[in-house]
Design a protein around this motif. Structure first.
Motif, PDB file in Angstrom:
ATOM      1  N   ARG A  43     -76.029 -45.963  89.268  1.00 36.90           N
ATOM      2  CA  ARG A  43     -77.329 -46.617  89.512  1.00 36.90           C
ATOM      3  C   ARG A  43     -77.866 -47.231  88.225  1.00 36.90           C
ATOM      4  O   ARG A  43     -78.413 -48.342  88.233  1.00 36.90           O
ATOM      5  CB  ARG A  43     -78.328 -45.608  90.071  1.00 36.90           C
ATOM      6  N   ALA A  44     -77.731 -46.502  87.112  1.00 37.01           N
ATOM      7  CA  ALA A  44     -78.228 -47.007  85.833  1.00 37.01           C
ATOM      8  C   ALA A  44     -77.529 -48.297  85.443  1.00 37.01           C
ATOM      9  O   ALA A  44     -78.143 -49.211  84.874  1.00 37.01           O
ATOM     10  CB  ALA A  44     -78.039 -45.946  84.742  1.00 37.01           C
ATOM     11  N   ALA A  45     -76.231 -48.399  85.753  1.00 36.20           N
ATOM     12  CA  ALA A  45     -75.463 -49.589  85.389  1.00 36.20           C
ATOM     13  C   ALA A  45     -76.021 -50.850  86.032  1.00 36.20           C
ATOM     14  O   ALA A  45     -75.870 -51.957  85.490  1.00 36.20           O
ATOM     15  CB  ALA A  45     -73.997 -49.407  85.783  1.00 36.20           C
ATOM     16  N   PHE A  46     -76.675 -50.716  87.182  1.00 33.62           N
ATOM     17  CA  PHE A  46     -77.216 -51.879  87.886  1.00 33.62           C
ATOM     18  C   PHE A  46     -78.734 -51.986  87.773  1.00 33.62           C
ATOM     19  O   PHE A  46     -79.341 -52.839  88.411  1.00 33.62           O
ATOM     20  CB  PHE A  46     -76.808 -51.829  89.359  1.00 33.62           C
ATOM     21  N   TYR A  54     -81.803 -51.454  82.165  1.00 36.68           N
ATOM     22  CA  TYR A  54     -80.841 -50.698  81.371  1.00 36.68           C
ATOM     23  C   TYR A  54     -80.335 -51.548  80.211  1.00 36.68           C
ATOM     24  O   TYR A  54     -79.879 -52.675  80.402  1.00 36.68           O
ATOM     25  CB  TYR A  54     -79.669 -50.270  82.256  1.00 36.68           C
ATOM     26  N   GLN A  55     -80.382 -50.997  79.011  1.00 39.00           N
ATOM     27  CA  GLN A  55     -80.000 -51.741  77.809  1.00 39.00           C
ATOM     28  C   GLN A  55     -78.618 -51.364  77.280  1.00 39.00           C
ATOM     29  O   GLN A  55     -78.114 -51.997  76.358  1.00 39.00           O
ATOM     30  CB  GLN A  55     -81.037 -51.495  76.702  1.00 39.00           C
ATOM     31  N   GLY A  56     -77.996 -50.333  77.831  1.00 40.11           N
ATOM     32  CA  GLY A  56     -76.698 -49.885  77.342  1.00 40.11           C
ATOM     33  C   GLY A  56     -75.537 -50.668  77.941  1.00 40.11           C
ATOM     34  O   GLY A  56     -75.725 -51.651  78.667  1.00 40.11           O
ATOM     35  N   ASP A  57     -74.344 -50.215  77.650  1.00 39.33           N
ATOM     36  CA  ASP A  57     -73.113 -50.824  78.155  1.00 39.33           C
ATOM     37  C   ASP A  57     -72.982 -50.496  79.643  1.00 39.33           C
ATOM     38  O   ASP A  57     -72.743 -49.350  80.032  1.00 39.33           O
ATOM     39  CB  ASP A  57     -71.929 -50.252  77.363  1.00 39.33           C
ATOM     40  N   ARG A  76     -70.249 -59.117  76.490  1.00 39.38           N
ATOM     41  CA  ARG A  76     -71.527 -58.705  75.906  1.00 39.38           C
ATOM     42  C   ARG A  76     -71.748 -57.201  76.065  1.00 39.38           C
ATOM     43  O   ARG A  76     -72.501 -56.598  75.277  1.00 39.38           O
ATOM     44  CB  ARG A  76     -72.677 -59.456  76.585  1.00 39.38           C
ATOM     45  N   GLU A  77     -71.098 -56.591  77.047  1.00 44.18           N
ATOM     46  CA  GLU A  77     -71.311 -55.163  77.289  1.00 44.18           C
ATOM     47  C   GLU A  77     -70.691 -54.315  76.191  1.00 44.18           C
ATOM     48  O   GLU A  77     -71.354 -53.464  75.605  1.00 44.18           O
ATOM     49  CB  GLU A  77     -70.770 -54.774  78.671  1.00 44.18           C
ATOM     50  N   TRP A  78     -69.396 -54.515  75.894  1.00 47.02           N
ATOM     51  CA  TRP A  78     -68.779 -53.679  74.854  1.00 47.02           C
ATOM     52  C   TRP A  78     -69.333 -53.996  73.471  1.00 47.02           C
ATOM     53  O   TRP A  78     -69.323 -53.148  72.575  1.00 47.02           O
ATOM     54  CB  TRP A  78     -67.253 -53.784  74.890  1.00 47.02           C
ATOM     55  N   ARG A  79     -69.839 -55.217  73.298  1.00 42.19           N
ATOM     56  CA  ARG A  79     -70.408 -55.586  71.994  1.00 42.19           C
ATOM     57  C   ARG A  79     -71.708 -54.856  71.697  1.00 42.19           C
ATOM     58  O   ARG A  79     -72.184 -54.862  70.562  1.00 42.19           O
ATOM     59  CB  ARG A  79     -70.635 -57.098  71.956  1.00 42.19           C
ATOM     60  N   LYS A  80     -72.292 -54.214  72.687  1.00 42.87           N
ATOM     61  CA  LYS A  80     -73.536 -53.483  72.475  1.00 42.87           C
ATOM     62  C   LYS A  80     -73.351 -52.247  71.606  1.00 42.87           C
ATOM     63  O   LYS A  80     -74.321 -51.743  71.033  1.00 42.87           O
ATOM     64  CB  LYS A  80     -74.137 -53.067  73.829  1.00 42.87           C
ATOM     65  N   PRO A 103     -74.333 -41.272  75.365  1.00 42.40           N
ATOM     66  CA  PRO A 103     -75.709 -41.241  74.845  1.00 42.40           C
ATOM     67  C   PRO A 103     -76.620 -42.277  75.490  1.00 42.40           C
ATOM     68  O   PRO A 103     -77.805 -42.007  75.719  1.00 42.40           O
ATOM     69  CB  PRO A 103     -75.514 -41.511  73.350  1.00 42.40           C
ATOM     70  N   GLN A 104     -76.079 -43.455  75.815  1.00 34.85           N
ATOM     71  CA  GLN A 104     -76.889 -44.527  76.378  1.00 34.85           C
ATOM     72  C   GLN A 104     -77.493 -44.154  77.735  1.00 34.85           C
ATOM     73  O   GLN A 104     -78.481 -44.748  78.169  1.00 34.85           O
ATOM     74  CB  GLN A 104     -76.033 -45.784  76.538  1.00 34.85           C
ATOM     75  N   LEU A 105     -76.879 -43.177  78.408  1.00 36.09           N
ATOM     76  CA  LEU A 105     -77.316 -42.835  79.762  1.00 36.09           C
ATOM     77  C   LEU A 105     -78.398 -41.763  79.797  1.00 36.09           C
ATOM     78  O   LEU A 105     -78.922 -41.454  80.884  1.00 36.09           O
ATOM     79  CB  LEU A 105     -76.107 -42.355  80.588  1.00 36.09           C
TER      80      LEU A 105
END
Length: 240
Positions: free
Chosen positions: A109-112, A116-119, A70-74, A97-99
């Motif tokens: 930190r953003a990844a967790f 956060y809506q990005g990959d 689901r992550e790369w499909r974003k 850009p997502q960050l």
């Protein structure tokens, strides 16, 4: 050309050929590059460690994408396309850009972050690679004017350890892992993420120790040379 000079040149050529013959080819061997003449032994070790750390991050990325499609499909049509985009950005020091400008530990930190809506996998890779570059003297390829920052290398090792812990501990609102990373089931065990990130930590800790030792030994060598330079002439007068 004098006979003596011919002998010296012949001996030097024999030593070079002997050194080449003593070299054993391995799967990890690389041909000499032009920039390598600008690198010390310590630079070369640091660059090789960075190369291996980046390869470990690639393996972790592939494993996480397989478990969390689901992550790369974003933002991509395939896993390979997402991976290529991430590495193009990372190697060119371009932002994801997502960050929204976050980098390094802030990207991790953003990844967790639950909001956060990005990959998330891409965010981790961008964070890890930025920290690895900083630990390598803020360059992808060290030369003699660069060096490993011991404090940055040590801090990056700890941040990677924290990342590994967060992969297990961080849960969503339903109590499920934000990112699936390890498989231990009746079908088998897959600990690739644990293994590769642990390798990264070990390499960084060794580089940090080596950097600390380099400066410690530089001071020691200076002291020894100064003392011996002052005392050695008198020692030669002592009968044996």
């Amino acid at each position: 050309m004098s006979q003596r000079l011919k002998v010296v040149l012949s001996a030097a050529l024999m030593l070079v050929l002997a050194g080449c013959a003593a070299t054993r080819s391995t799967n990890r061997a690389e041909s000499y590059g032009n920039q390598e003449w600008l690198q010390s032994g310590a630079n070369r070790v640091a660059n090789l460690a960075l190369r291996d750390n980046l390869e470990s991050v690639r393996r972790v990325q592939t494993s996480l994408y397989r478990r969390n499609p689901r992550e790369w499909r974003k933002w991509a049509a395939s896993q390979d396309e997402a991976a290529r985009r991430v590495w193009d950005l990372a190697m060119n020091d371009a932002p994801l850009p997502q960050l929204n400008g976050a980098s390094g530990i802030d990207a991790v930190r953003a990844a967790f972050d639950l909001g956060y809506q990005g990959d998330r996998v891409a965010a981790l890779v961008m964070g890890w690679t930025a920290m690895l570059k900083q630990a390598n003297g803020n360059t992808w390829s060290q030369t003699m004017i660069d060096g490993v920052d011991a404090e940055n290398a040590f801090r990056t090792a700890r941040n990677v350890e924290i990342s590994l812990w967060l992969l297990y501990a961080r849960r969503d609102a339903n109590g499920q892992p934000i990112l699936l990373s390890t498989e231990i089931s009746e079908q088998g065990r897959n600990l690739l993420v644990d293994r590769e990130l642990s390798k990264v930590v070990a390499r960084l800790d060794l580089l940090a120790a080596q950097a600390d030792e380099k400066y410690r030994r530089a001071a020691m060598d200076f002291s020894q040379n100064w003392v011996m330079g002052s005392v050695a002439p008198f020692l030669q007068l002592v009968p044996r």
